[in-house]
Design a protein around this motif. Structure first.
Motif, PDB file in Angstrom:
ATOM      1  N   UNK A  63       0.833  -1.199   0.000  1.00 54.21           N
ATOM      2  CA  UNK A  63       0.000   0.000   0.000  1.00 54.21           C
ATOM      3  C   UNK A  63       0.871   1.253   0.000  1.00 54.21           C
ATOM      4  N   UNK A  64       0.928   1.977  -1.130  1.00 54.66           N
ATOM      5  CA  UNK A  64       1.642   3.256  -1.123  1.00 54.66           C
ATOM      6  C   UNK A  64       0.851   4.301  -0.335  1.00 54.66           C
ATOM      7  N   UNK A  65       1.558   5.057   0.507  1.00 55.13           N
ATOM      8  CA  UNK A  65       0.961   6.171   1.244  1.00 55.13           C
ATOM      9  C   UNK A  65       1.785   7.408   0.906  1.00 55.13           C
ATOM     10  N   UNK A  66       1.162   8.329   0.181  1.00 60.17           N
ATOM     11  CA  UNK A  66       1.866   9.506  -0.328  1.00 60.17           C
ATOM     12  C   UNK A  66       1.460  10.736   0.475  1.00 60.17           C
ATOM     13  N   UNK A  67       2.399  11.319   1.204  1.00 61.15           N
ATOM     14  CA  UNK A  67       2.161  12.545   1.967  1.00 61.15           C
ATOM     15  C   UNK A  67       2.668  13.731   1.150  1.00 61.15           C
ATOM     16  N   UNK A  68       1.824  14.776   1.009  1.00 63.13           N
ATOM     17  CA  UNK A  68       2.177  15.938   0.200  1.00 63.13           C
ATOM     18  C   UNK A  68       1.926  17.225   0.967  1.00 63.13           C
ATOM     19  N   UNK A  69       2.732  18.252   0.687  1.00 65.95           N
ATOM     20  CA  UNK A  69       2.523  19.566   1.300  1.00 65.95           C
ATOM     21  C   UNK A  69       2.886  20.644   0.290  1.00 65.95           C
ATOM     22  N   UNK A  70       2.461  21.899   0.588  1.00 61.13           N
ATOM     23  CA  UNK A  70       2.756  23.018  -0.298  1.00 61.13           C
ATOM     24  C   UNK A  70       1.542  23.438  -1.093  1.00 61.13           C
ATOM     25  N   UNK A  71       1.763  24.225  -2.139  1.00 62.77           N
ATOM     26  CA  UNK A  71       0.671  24.643  -3.013  1.00 62.77           C
ATOM     27  C   UNK A  71       0.184  23.460  -3.828  1.00 62.77           C
ATOM     28  N   UNK A  72      -0.934  23.628  -4.519  1.00 62.92           N
ATOM     29  CA  UNK A  72      -1.458  22.551  -5.356  1.00 62.92           C
ATOM     30  C   UNK A  72      -0.434  22.125  -6.396  1.00 62.92           C
TER      31      UNK A  72
END
Length: 491
Positions: A68-77
Motif C-alpha cells: 500500500x503506497x501512502x503519499x504525503x504531500x505539502x505546499x501549493x497545489x
C-alpha cells in the motif's frame, strides 16, 4: 453492480436428502466465511521509500496484503502535484498507459450509456477489441471533459486548484523520466497533462454499487461514530493500483482542515473515498431510486421500467468526484459539506454518507441533478425497506428499496448493536456481506483509528484474485496519519 442472484432452493424447506446435504454444506461454508479477517497495524510495516521537498512516499507491506503506497504531500497545489509526479513517476506513467491499453476493453464495457449522446453510445456498444476501444474511450472521456471542464474550473480554481495539481503531476513525471522518455512514452508534458485530466473524468462514466454504515451513541462501545465506506466497482484494474494520498495544508484559509486523505489511484485528483483531519468522513453509493433525492416516486420515467434512467441526471455540471474532493479539502463538518453539495452544479445520482467528529452523527444525502434530500437514522428505513436499528444508519450494496426485508448487513449490525467497534466493522462487515471489492475504509472516531483494505485483480483487470472484503485490513492511528513525515533526503 451489486445485484443478488435469486435463491433456487431454501435450506428451511428440504425436498430430499441431496438438497439437505447441499444446504448443510452451504451453511458450513457461510459459517467459515464469517471469520473476521486479520488487522495489521501500519506502523509495524511501514517504510519510507522516497522523499521530495514537498512530499514523502511510504510503503506499507503488511503480511498477506497488497503493498500500500501512502503519499504525503505539502505546499501549493502545483507543488503537491509535482512532488507526486516525481515520487511516483513510473507508477503514474504506467497506470495512465494501462487505462488506454491493457484495461481499455474492460473499462469500455463498464460504461453506463445513460445520458450519453446517441452517436457516442452507439460507438461504445460497437467497440469490440482494443483497436476500436482505445479511440472510443478517448472520445467518451473528452466528451465528458468538454461538458464539465468549465464547471470544474468555476468550482475549483479558487478553492482546490486541482488543474494546477494535474499540471504539477505531469511536470514531475516528465522531469523524472526525462524529456526524451516523456515525449516518446507520453507524447510530451502537455499531452500527458491532458491525458491525466481526462482520466479523472472516468468515474463519471461508471456507476459504483457500494455500502455505507454509520454507527454511533448507543450502538458503539465508546458512544462515538464508527463509519464504513466500501467501494464495489466490479472487476476493474484500479484495484492493483490502490493507494492513499494525504494532503497537508500549510497555508490554509478559514476553517479548512489541516489535512485531508483520499483512498485513491495514481494521478487521480477527484475523490471517491476520503476523510479529513477535522473529523469529516465520506461514504458513497450509486442511487437508482428517485425518492432518495426527495422525489415523490421511485422512478421519474414513463413506465418506470429502466432503473438506470429513473433519476434525472446530466453530464453538464461538476462531476461527483470533484464535489467530494472540494468538501474533503475545505469543509470541517458534515453541515459544511452539505452546504457545498446543495450549492454545487450537480450531475449524477448517488448517496453520499457524511459523518463527523463534531456531532458524532451520520447523514445519508440523496444526491441528484436537480435536488437533494438528507436522510437520518430516524427515517432512512422508510427509503431502504430495511430494519431500523437505533443509532445505526446504513445502506447496503443493492438497489434500494430492498425487496427482501432482511439481509446479511442488517442482521450483522442488529446482532452487534451496542458492541460495534472499528475493529469489528473493518474486519467483519465487508467480509460477511461481500461488499467492498476494490477497497473499503472504516474510521473509528472513538479510538481515533483508520482502517483500509485493497482488492487485487488479474493483470488485465477482468477478474478478482481477491476482493478487498476478503483481504487483511491495515490500520492507522489518525494522529500519525495527519502528521507530515520528515522530507529529509534518504541516505
Amino acid at each position: 453492480f451489486g445485484s443478488s442472484e435469486p435463491r433456487l432452493f431454501s435450506c428451511a424447506s428440504p425436498a430430499n436428502f441431496l438438497l439437505v446435504m447441499r444446504c448443510v454444506l452451504a451453511s458450513l461454508c457461510m459459517a467459515a466465511a464469517l471469520d473476521p479477517v486479520p488487522i495489521h497495524p501500519a506502523s509495524q510495516y511501514v517504510e519510507t521509500v522516497g522523499t521530495h521537498p514537498n512530499g514523502v512516499l511510504q510503503m506499507v507491506k503488511a503480511p498477506d496484503t497488497q503493498p500500500l503506497p501512502v503519499l504525503h504531500l505539502k505546499g501549493t497545489a502545483a507543488q503537491r502535484g509535482e512532488a507526486a509526479g516525481v515520487l511516483m513517476a513510473e507508477t503514474i506513467a504506467t497506470f495512465a498507459d494501462k487505462v488506454f491499453d491493457d484495461y481499455v476493453v474492460a473499462l469500455v464495457q463498464s460504461v453506463d450509456l445513460h445520458g450519453l449522446p446517441d452517436w457516442l453510445a452507439t460507438l461504445i456498444k460497437q467497440a469490440v477489441g482494443k483497436k476500436v476501444a482505445v479511440p472510443v474511450l478517448t472520445d467518451a472521456l473528452k466528451w465528458v471533459s468538454q461538458k464539465q471542464d468549465g464547471h470544474v474550473h468555476d468550482a475549483h480554481d479558487k478553492s482546490t486548484q486541482i488543474f494546477d495539481e494535474i499540471a504539477g503531476i505531469a511536470k514531475g513525471v516528465c522531469d523524472t523520466l526525462g524529456a526524451d522518455a516523456c515525449q516518446s512514452r507520453l507524447g510530451g508534458q502537455q499531452a500527458f497533462t491532458d491525458r491525466i485530466k481526462i482520466v479523472n473524468y472516468l468515474p463519471e462514466l461508471i456507476r459504483m454499487s457500494c455500502s455505507m454504515v454509520g454507527a454511533t451513541k448507543t450502538a458503539t462501545t465508546h458512544g462515538s461514530l464508527v463509519q464504513l465506506r466500501s467501494l464495489d466497482f466490479g472487476a476493474v484494474p484500479f484495484s492493483n493500483y490502490g493507494m492513499m494520498v494525504v494532503h497537508h495544508q500549510e497555508a490554509k484559509e478559514g476553517e479548512r482542515p489541516d489535512a485531508f486523505a483520499m483512498v485513491s489511484f495514481p494521478g487521480f485528483v477527484g475523490a471517491v473515498t476520503g476523510l479529513n483531519s477535522a473529523g469529516l468522513v465520506q461514504s458513497e453509493k450509486v442511487s437508482y431510486n428517485a425518492r432518495s433525492a426527495g422525489y415523490n416516486q421511485t422512478c421519474i420515467k414513463p413506465g418506470g421500467v429502466d432503473i438506470y434512467g429513473c433519476v434525472p441526471g446530466t453530464y453538464d455540471g461538476e462531476g461527483v468526484p470533484f464535489v467530494i474532493r472540494r468538501f474533503l479539502e475545505t469543509a470541517p463538518t458534515k453541515a459544511a459539506a452539505e452546504d457545498i453539495i446543495h450549492d454545487a452544479k450537480r450531475t449524477w445520482h448517488v448517496y453520499l454518507g457524511l459523518g463527523d467528529s463534531t456531532t458524532q452523527e451520520f447523514d445519508v444525502v440523496g444526491y441528484a441533478w436537480k435536488q437533494t434530500k438528507t436522510w437520518t437514522n430516524a427515517d432512512i428505513a422508510n427509503l431502504t425497506n430495511q430494519t431500523h436499528i437505533k443509532d445505526v444508519t446504513y445502506v447496503d450494496m443493492h438497489v434500494q428499496p430492498r425487496s427482501q426485508h432482511e439481509d446479511d448487513l442488517s442482521q450483522a449490525l442488529e446482532a452487534q448493536a451496542g458492541k460495534i467497534t472499528g475493529d469489528w466493522m473493518a474486519s467483519y462487515v465487508p467480509h460477511a456481506t461481500g461488499s467492498g471489492d476494490v477497497h473499503h475504509m472504516v474510521v473509528d472516531h472513538g479510538l481515533k483509528k483508520f482502517y483500509v483494505a485493497m482488492g487485487t485483480t488479474t493483470p488485465n483487470g477482468t477478474t478478482f484474485i481477491r476482493k478487498a472484503c476478503d483481504a487483511p485490513v491495515v490500520s492507522f492511528d489518525l494522529d500519525e496519519l495527519w502528521t507530515m513525515p520528515t522530507t529529509s533526503v534518504l541516505v
